[in-house]
Design a protein around this motif. Structure first.
Motif, PDB file in Angstrom:
ATOM      1  N   SER A 199       0.970  -1.219  -0.047  1.00  0.00           N
ATOM      2  CA  SER A 199       0.074  -0.039   0.069  1.00  0.00           C
ATOM      3  C   SER A 199       0.883   1.493  -0.279  1.00  0.00           C
ATOM      4  O   SER A 199       2.203   1.099   0.336  1.00  0.00           O
ATOM      5  CB  SER A 199      -1.088  -0.036   1.053  1.00  0.00           C
ATOM      6  N   ARG A 257       3.260   4.971  12.097  1.00  0.00           N
ATOM      7  CA  ARG A 257       1.910   5.576  11.764  1.00  0.00           C
ATOM      8  C   ARG A 257       2.044   6.945  11.815  1.00  0.00           C
ATOM      9  O   ARG A 257       1.800   7.652  10.794  1.00  0.00           O
ATOM     10  CB  ARG A 257       0.855   4.913  12.502  1.00  0.00           C
ATOM     11  N   ALA A 304      -4.321   3.971   1.726  1.00  0.00           N
ATOM     12  CA  ALA A 304      -4.820   2.688   1.414  1.00  0.00           C
ATOM     13  C   ALA A 304      -4.673   2.170   0.086  1.00  0.00           C
ATOM     14  O   ALA A 304      -4.837   1.028  -0.024  1.00  0.00           O
ATOM     15  CB  ALA A 304      -6.151   2.468   2.126  1.00  0.00           C
ATOM     16  N   ARG A 305      -4.293   2.767  -0.974  1.00  0.00           N
ATOM     17  CA  ARG A 305      -4.333   2.574  -2.320  1.00  0.00           C
ATOM     18  C   ARG A 305      -3.038   1.875  -2.646  1.00  0.00           C
ATOM     19  O   ARG A 305      -1.948   1.696  -1.739  1.00  0.00           O
ATOM     20  CB  ARG A 305      -4.190   3.842  -3.063  1.00  0.00           C
ATOM     21  N   ARG A 306      -2.803   1.476  -3.815  1.00  0.00           N
ATOM     22  CA  ARG A 306      -1.520   0.606  -4.304  1.00  0.00           C
ATOM     23  C   ARG A 306      -1.060   1.618  -5.297  1.00  0.00           C
ATOM     24  O   ARG A 306      -1.733   2.476  -6.122  1.00  0.00           O
ATOM     25  CB  ARG A 306      -1.957  -0.833  -4.958  1.00  0.00           C
TER      26      ARG A 306
END
Length: 341
Positions: free
Chosen positions: A81, A101, A118-120
């Protein structure tokens, strides 16, 4: 620095001020990427030492140096991610998970991509990938960030946008940036200091304004944008004043050189004018050979009467000019730069 029998770098003595944005600029094969790789620890110098924050890091491996590198291809991990990509360096340094984080979120917000965590990678545009690579490099808080032509794969409009963003981010975080490019406009847009490299040597070093307006060599004058070089010789020299005789006539200007020395005068296209306002000296009458409209100006090539010499000049946006038209050209001697090498 040598590769077999080839000398890639020679006589490099470079001090980079902490918190500055330094651009290594030059043609392919000039040595700029070799120098960047030595700073990053990817190459061991044949001779000489590398110091960062006062520490000798010459033999220190890349992973232990206070540097990170952003490459042209970004080197992002497609199976991770966006957040995992940015946190990768922190994980390798065994930073606590809660800190990973927090720092990852901060880094993503800094480049305006907090919503993509959260994307790729394949879901992002080229400009977004460049910003993720930048966030991953900066999240580990390096003393020096090394950038190896990171904007080279972007289209012109996006590249200009990213230049502005790079500059803003560098000022915000205060990290020392060392950026490699062969694009002169990019160098002037982002750099506090430009280091012009050629054939393994440093040709020139200074602010963008000084390097462009007062180049120290023929190479720098020609490499830093469009330029007219007028060859001549010194016929008189007295203190800070000299007289240069050229095929375009004689010019008196400020400078230092020995009488009889062969020199050149650097004259930018924007410093040639079709009128004699102020203290301008006459260059000669010329016929326009080519003309092109560049949006902000007309750029022309003109051949001087009675000579095979052509000059490049820029005319105002609204001044229409066509091939075959004659112009009388003038230049302010204060805009002429004396070059002795």
């Amino acid at each position: 620095m040598r590769f077999g029998g080839k000398v890639a770098l020679q006589g490099i003595n470079l001090t980079i001020e902490a918190g500055s944005f330094v651009v290594l600029l030059g043609p392919s094969g000039g040595g700029k990427t070799t120098l960047l790789n030595i700073l990053g620890g990817f190459l061991d110098p044949t001779e000489g030492r590398v110091f960062i924050d006062g520490r000798d890091v010459t033999r220190m491996p890349p992973a232990k140096r206070p540097t990170t590198t952003v490459f042209q291809d970004y080197a992002l991990f497609p199976h991770m991610s966006i957040a995992a990509n940015v946190a990768f360096g922190l994980k390798m340094r065994r930073v606590a998970k809660d800190q990973q984080r927090i720092r990852t979120e901060r880094a993503l917000d800094m480049v305006g991509l907090g919503h993509t965590a959260a994307r790729r990678i394949h879901e992002l545009s080229g400009g977004q990938r460049q910003r993720i690579a930048l966030a991953r490099a900066l999240v580990v808080e390096p003393s020096v960030l090394l950038l190896d032509e990171p904007l080279g794969a972007l289209d012109l409009k996006l590249r200009r946008q990213m230049q502005e963003e790079l500059k803003l981010i560098q000022k915000r975080v205060g990290t020392t940036f060392v950026h490699v490019t062969h694009d002169q406009e990019e160098a002037m847009a982002i750099g506090d200091v430009i280091v012009v490299m050629n054939d393994g040597f440093i040709e020139d070093i200074g602010s963008p304004e000084r390097v462009y307006l007062q180049p120290s060599s023929r190479f720098t004058a020609n490499f830093m944008g469009d330029n007219n070089l007028i060859e001549g010789s010194i016929t008189d020299a007295a203190g800070e004043r000299i007289h240069v005789e050229t095929t375009f006539g004689g010019f008196s200007l400020t400078g230092k050189a020995d009488k009889g020395a062969k020199v050149a005068l650097s004259l930018r296209p924007e410093h040639l004018h079709p009128d004699a306002a102020g203290e301008r000296a006459k260059i000669g009458t010329a016929k326009v050979v080519e003309s092109g409209f560049f949006g902000t100006h007309h750029q022309c090539m003109a051949k001087l009467d009675g000579s095979d010499n052509t000059v490049k000049l820029r005319l105002p946006q609204k001044q229409m000019i066509r091939p075959g038209e004659a112009l009388t050209l003038y230049a302010d001697p204060a805009d002429m730069v004396l070059l002795t090498r």
